[in-house]
Design a protein around this motif. Sequence first.
Motif, PDB file in Angstrom:
ATOM      1  N   GLU A 128      51.186  48.520  42.213  1.00  0.00           N
ATOM      2  CA  GLU A 128      51.279  48.024  43.590  1.00  0.00           C
ATOM      3  C   GLU A 128      49.924  47.527  44.096  1.00  0.00           C
ATOM      4  OE1 GLU A 128      51.723  50.289  47.781  1.00  0.00           O
ATOM      5  OE2 GLU A 128      53.323  50.711  46.329  1.00  0.00           O
ATOM      6  N   GLU A 159      48.943  44.288  42.353  1.00  0.00           N
ATOM      7  CA  GLU A 159      49.717  43.159  42.882  1.00  0.00           C
ATOM      8  C   GLU A 159      49.177  42.714  44.231  1.00  0.00           C
ATOM      9  OE1 GLU A 159      53.760  44.499  42.864  1.00  0.00           O
ATOM     10  OE2 GLU A 159      53.993  44.157  40.709  1.00  0.00           O
ATOM     11  N   GLU A 160      48.825  43.663  45.096  1.00  0.00           N
ATOM     12  CA  GLU A 160      48.247  43.316  46.402  1.00  0.00           C
ATOM     13  C   GLU A 160      46.924  42.576  46.237  1.00  0.00           C
ATOM     14  OE1 GLU A 160      47.906  46.810  48.797  1.00  0.00           O
ATOM     15  OE2 GLU A 160      50.076  47.112  48.880  1.00  0.00           O
ATOM     16  N   GLU A 161      46.093  43.032  45.306  1.00  0.00           N
ATOM     17  CA  GLU A 161      44.814  42.370  45.062  1.00  0.00           C
ATOM     18  C   GLU A 161      45.018  40.962  44.516  1.00  0.00           C
ATOM     19  OE1 GLU A 161      42.360  44.859  42.634  1.00  0.00           O
ATOM     20  OE2 GLU A 161      42.096  46.342  44.213  1.00  0.00           O
ATOM     21  N   ASN A 162      46.016  40.788  43.653  1.00  0.00           N
ATOM     22  CA  ASN A 162      46.311  39.448  43.128  1.00  0.00           C
ATOM     23  C   ASN A 162      46.776  38.514  44.237  1.00  0.00           C
ATOM     24  OD1 ASN A 162      45.607  39.999  40.500  1.00  0.00           O
ATOM     25  ND2 ASN A 162      47.686  40.589  39.890  1.00  0.00           N
ATOM     26  N   LYS A 163      47.583  39.022  45.163  1.00  0.00           N
ATOM     27  CA  LYS A 163      48.046  38.201  46.289  1.00  0.00           C
ATOM     28  C   LYS A 163      46.863  37.775  47.146  1.00  0.00           C
ATOM     29  CE  LYS A 163      52.665  40.142  46.745  1.00  0.00           C
ATOM     30  NZ  LYS A 163      53.556  40.962  47.589  1.00  0.00           N
ATOM     31  N   LYS A 164      45.955  38.707  47.414  1.00  0.00           N
ATOM     32  CA  LYS A 164      44.772  38.377  48.210  1.00  0.00           C
ATOM     33  C   LYS A 164      43.909  37.341  47.497  1.00  0.00           C
ATOM     34  CE  LYS A 164      44.391  42.818  50.552  1.00  0.00           C
ATOM     35  NZ  LYS A 164      43.604  44.051  50.667  1.00  0.00           N
ATOM     36  N   ASN A 219      44.893  35.095  45.392  1.00  0.00           N
ATOM     37  CA  ASN A 219      45.571  33.801  45.376  1.00  0.00           C
ATOM     38  C   ASN A 219      45.514  33.110  46.726  1.00  0.00           C
ATOM     39  OD1 ASN A 219      46.239  34.018  42.687  1.00  0.00           O
ATOM     40  ND2 ASN A 219      48.215  34.965  43.103  1.00  0.00           N
ATOM     41  N   TRP A 220      45.333  33.847  47.790  1.00  0.00           N
ATOM     42  CA  TRP A 220      45.236  33.259  49.129  1.00  0.00           C
ATOM     43  C   TRP A 220      43.900  32.559  49.348  1.00  0.00           C
ATOM     44  CZ3 TRP A 220      48.562  32.318  52.998  1.00  0.00           C
ATOM     45  CH2 TRP A 220      49.795  32.905  52.918  1.00  0.00           C
ATOM     46  N   LYS A 221      42.897  32.965  48.607  1.00  0.00           N
ATOM     47  CA  LYS A 221      41.543  32.414  48.815  1.00  0.00           C
ATOM     48  C   LYS A 221      41.352  31.116  48.078  1.00  0.00           C
ATOM     49  CE  LYS A 221      39.456  36.808  49.762  1.00  0.00           C
ATOM     50  NZ  LYS A 221      38.460  37.770  49.450  1.00  0.00           N
TER      51      LYS A 221
END
Length: 100
Positions: free
Chosen positions: A88, A91-96, A98-100
């Motif tokens: 979890e 996955e949260e770190e990957n989402k962050k 990808n936002w940058k």
Amino acid sequence: MERNYTEAERYYEAQKKVEEIKKFYQHLTVYVLTNPIVIVVNLTTSPHYLWFLYCLFGWGIAIVMHGLKAFDYAPFFNKEWEARKIKEILEEENKKANWK
């Protein structure tokens, strides 16, 4: 997903497990040897108020939790929970990222 462990990895995991069980027995020994002293101190200093029961009960809960963890009976915070939480967080770190 099953992981194939090498003999060295299995030995290391078994060694860690034995160390965890040993620490539990050490904790239990300290509990058993210390609480009679606490009881005697309580009964000699203030026999009208049995505060040692709080010590026995509180520390007893910690002993039970330690034993559950050491012998893999923990209903929560077990290996599966750890794996889910790690996944979890990643996955949260990957989402962050990808936002940058």
